[in-house]
Design a protein around this motif. Structure first.
Motif, PDB file in Angstrom:
ATOM      1  N   UNK A   1      39.791   3.049 -14.348  1.00  0.00           N
ATOM      2  CA  UNK A   1      39.124   1.760 -14.144  1.00  0.00           C
ATOM      3  C   UNK A   1      39.400   1.303 -12.721  1.00  0.00           C
ATOM      4  N   UNK A   2      38.356   0.805 -12.055  1.00  0.00           N
ATOM      5  CA  UNK A   2      38.509   0.286 -10.696  1.00  0.00           C
ATOM      6  C   UNK A   2      37.992  -1.141 -10.615  1.00  0.00           C
ATOM      7  N   UNK A   3      38.589  -1.892  -9.697  1.00  0.00           N
ATOM      8  CA  UNK A   3      38.113  -3.229  -9.361  1.00  0.00           C
ATOM      9  C   UNK A   3      37.182  -3.071  -8.169  1.00  0.00           C
ATOM     10  N   UNK A   4      35.994  -3.615  -8.280  1.00  0.00           N
ATOM     11  CA  UNK A   4      34.984  -3.543  -7.225  1.00  0.00           C
ATOM     12  C   UNK A   4      34.881  -4.915  -6.583  1.00  0.00           C
TER      13      UNK A   4
ATOM     14  N   UNK B   1      34.966  -2.783  -1.450  1.00  0.00           N
ATOM     15  CA  UNK B   1      36.197  -2.015  -1.586  1.00  0.00           C
ATOM     16  C   UNK B   1      36.499  -1.860  -3.072  1.00  0.00           C
ATOM     17  N   UNK B   2      36.941  -0.648  -3.474  1.00  0.00           N
ATOM     18  CA  UNK B   2      37.385  -0.444  -4.844  1.00  0.00           C
ATOM     19  C   UNK B   2      38.865  -0.075  -4.845  1.00  0.00           C
ATOM     20  N   UNK B   3      39.568  -0.592  -5.843  1.00  0.00           N
ATOM     21  CA  UNK B   3      40.991  -0.290  -6.008  1.00  0.00           C
ATOM     22  C   UNK B   3      41.254   0.014  -7.485  1.00  0.00           C
TER      23      UNK B   3
ATOM     24  N   UNK C   1      24.787   4.530 -16.563  1.00  0.00           N
ATOM     25  CA  UNK C   1      25.666   4.798 -15.424  1.00  0.00           C
ATOM     26  C   UNK C   1      25.177   4.071 -14.180  1.00  0.00           C
ATOM     27  N   UNK C   2      26.071   3.927 -13.219  1.00  0.00           N
ATOM     28  CA  UNK C   2      25.777   3.206 -11.978  1.00  0.00           C
ATOM     29  C   UNK C   2      26.296   4.017 -10.794  1.00  0.00           C
ATOM     30  N   UNK C   3      25.731   3.776  -9.619  1.00  0.00           N
ATOM     31  CA  UNK C   3      26.226   4.415  -8.397  1.00  0.00           C
ATOM     32  C   UNK C   3      26.860   3.398  -7.455  1.00  0.00           C
ATOM     33  N   UNK C   4      27.015   2.176  -7.906  1.00  0.00           N
ATOM     34  CA  UNK C   4      27.537   1.104  -7.054  1.00  0.00           C
ATOM     35  C   UNK C   4      28.914   1.450  -6.468  1.00  0.00           C
ATOM     36  N   UNK C   5      29.900   1.907  -7.258  1.00  0.00           N
ATOM     37  CA  UNK C   5      31.204   2.207  -6.659  1.00  0.00           C
ATOM     38  C   UNK C   5      31.173   3.342  -5.637  1.00  0.00           C
ATOM     39  N   UNK C   6      30.190   4.215  -5.700  1.00  0.00           N
ATOM     40  CA  UNK C   6      30.096   5.302  -4.738  1.00  0.00           C
ATOM     41  C   UNK C   6      29.816   4.784  -3.321  1.00  0.00           C
ATOM     42  N   UNK C   7      29.330   3.560  -3.205  1.00  0.00           N
ATOM     43  CA  UNK C   7      29.003   2.990  -1.902  1.00  0.00           C
ATOM     44  C   UNK C   7      30.145   2.155  -1.336  1.00  0.00           C
ATOM     45  N   UNK C   8      31.307   2.197  -1.976  1.00  0.00           N
ATOM     46  CA  UNK C   8      32.454   1.430  -1.528  1.00  0.00           C
ATOM     47  C   UNK C   8      33.529   2.348  -0.970  1.00  0.00           C
ATOM     48  N   UNK C   9      34.456   1.746  -0.278  1.00  0.00           N
ATOM     49  CA  UNK C   9      35.597   2.484   0.250  1.00  0.00           C
ATOM     50  C   UNK C   9      36.814   2.188  -0.603  1.00  0.00           C
ATOM     51  N   UNK C  10      37.717   3.137  -0.702  1.00  0.00           N
ATOM     52  CA  UNK C  10      38.936   2.941  -1.480  1.00  0.00           C
ATOM     53  C   UNK C  10      39.902   2.073  -0.680  1.00  0.00           C
ATOM     54  N   UNK C  11      40.438   1.057  -1.354  1.00  0.00           N
ATOM     55  CA  UNK C  11      41.366   0.148  -0.684  1.00  0.00           C
ATOM     56  C   UNK C  11      42.783   0.373  -1.081  1.00  0.00           C
TER      57      UNK C  11
END
Length: 115
Positions: free
Chosen positions: A67-70, A36-38, A105-115
């Motif tokens: 900025x997001x927390x993963x 989850x990212x917020x 760059x990274x694609x890790x946050x793209x695989x998370x859902x927004x919380x």
């Protein structure tokens, strides 16, 4: 002769059923990994901003925006920043309270859902 054919067909059917049970299914399996990212801009400030309680300094050419927390629910939280072109950059803490922008760059946050 008929019983031999019948027994052979029965063995073939049982073998086929057993092999079908052993093959993996194509359906998606449930996963315990549900990141989850917020948004968490409030935790960071640029080196040019006045110190605020509870914030760390973030050295980035993009400031302290987007900025997001993963949280991958694995015992720690990672931080990422989205650049103006849509790429994600991991934030690394190289000294206590000082986070630095990672160029790659990274694609890790793209695989998370927004919380």
């Amino acid at each position: 002769m008929r019983s031999t054919v019948r027994n052979g067909l029965a063995v073939a059917a049982i073998t086929a059923a057993g092999l079908t049970a052993l093959t993996p299914s194509a359906a998606a399996q449930p996963s315990m990994y549900n990141p989850v990212i917020t948004p968490c801009n409030h935790l960071f400030r640029t080196p040019l901003e006045a110190p605020r309680t509870g914030t760390d300094v973030y050295w980035s050419p993009f400031g302290a925006a987007d900025i997001v927390c993963f949280d991958a629910d694995m015992g720690g939280v990672g931080f990422y920043q989205r650049d103006p072109w849509g790429g994600w950059h991991r934030m690394n803490e190289l000294s206590p309270g000082h986070f630095f922008y990672e160029v790659v760059t990274s694609t890790v946050p793209d695989q998370a859902t927004w919380g």
